[in-house]
Scaffold this active site. Structure first.
Site, PDB file in Angstrom:
ATOM      1  CG  ASP A  39      -2.000   1.044   1.149  1.00 53.39           C
ATOM      2  OD1 ASP A  39      -1.683   2.238   1.307  1.00 53.39           O
ATOM      3  OD2 ASP A  39      -3.164   0.678   0.934  1.00 53.39           O
ATOM      4  CB  ILE A  40       1.045   4.319  -2.084  1.00 54.96           C
ATOM      5  CG1 ILE A  40      -0.400   4.811  -2.103  1.00 54.96           C
ATOM      6  CG2 ILE A  40       1.386   3.526  -3.337  1.00 54.96           C
ATOM      7  CD1 ILE A  40      -0.664   5.851  -3.183  1.00 54.96           C
ATOM      8  CD  GLU A 105     -10.123   6.116   0.387  1.00 61.99           C
ATOM      9  OE1 GLU A 105      -8.985   5.854  -0.087  1.00 61.99           O
ATOM     10  OE2 GLU A 105     -10.286   6.791   1.409  1.00 61.99           O
ATOM     11  CB  VAL A 106      -9.883   1.755  -5.475  1.00 54.26           C
ATOM     12  CG1 VAL A 106      -9.542   1.292  -6.881  1.00 54.26           C
ATOM     13  CG2 VAL A 106      -8.831   2.733  -4.963  1.00 54.26           C
ATOM     14  CG  HIS A 110      -9.001  -2.994  -2.695  1.00 53.51           C
ATOM     15  ND1 HIS A 110     -10.036  -2.306  -3.302  1.00 53.51           N
ATOM     16  CD2 HIS A 110      -8.637  -2.257  -1.623  1.00 53.51           C
ATOM     17  CE1 HIS A 110     -10.283  -1.199  -2.628  1.00 53.51           C
ATOM     18  NE2 HIS A 110      -9.447  -1.148  -1.589  1.00 53.51           N
ATOM     19  CG  HIS A 112      -7.034  -2.670   2.827  1.00 50.17           C
ATOM     20  ND1 HIS A 112      -6.234  -1.587   2.560  1.00 50.17           N
ATOM     21  CD2 HIS A 112      -8.243  -2.411   2.255  1.00 50.17           C
ATOM     22  CE1 HIS A 112      -6.927  -0.698   1.865  1.00 50.17           C
ATOM     23  NE2 HIS A 112      -8.148  -1.179   1.664  1.00 50.17           N
TER      24      HIS A 112
END
Length: 126
Positions: A39-40, A105-106, A110, A112
């Protein structure tokens, strides 16, 4: 900004661009069904995202429309990544947000994968 987990799928979302190689990522693992990367903006000492390679908006979409091989391949990839990162010993947390109320958010499903420290309560209490 939170997004609906119901679609339609936007092929220009950031994860679709990562899958196509248009945006770089710090890859942790990849198989035929999933890509895992750092994760960024990590929220724990270990914070990896695992995304399916197919165009799924959310867990609801993935669980209802993905094929059995995709579901098994993705699920096994998540477990494999946790093992690769040495998280099996002390434990880890999986989180998948679906929709606006959850803060998705995306618009690409996905998971985490958090670990590397005590993670505190499951939900933030205000």
């Amino acid at each position: 900004m939170a997004v609906s987990g119901r679609g339609p799928y936007d092929p220009q979302n950031v994860f679709a661009k990562i899958l196509r190689g248009e945006i770089p990522c710090r890859k942790v693992y990849e198989n035929d069904y999933a890509l895992a990367f750092q994760d960024i903006a990590p929220q724990a000492p270990v914070h990896v995202l695992v995304i399916p390679k197919g165009p799924y908006v959310s867990f609801a979409d993935f669980s209802q429309t993905a094929g059995d091989a995709e579901i098994a391949g993705f699920t096994r990839a998540v477990g494999h990544v946790a093992g690769l990162l040495g998280l099996d010993e002390d434990g880890y947390r999986l989180l998948a947000n679906m929709g606006v109320a959850a803060g998705q958010e995306v618009p690409h499903f996905h998971v985490h994968l958090f670990g590397g420290a005590a993670l505190g309560p499951m939900l933030h209490r205000s």
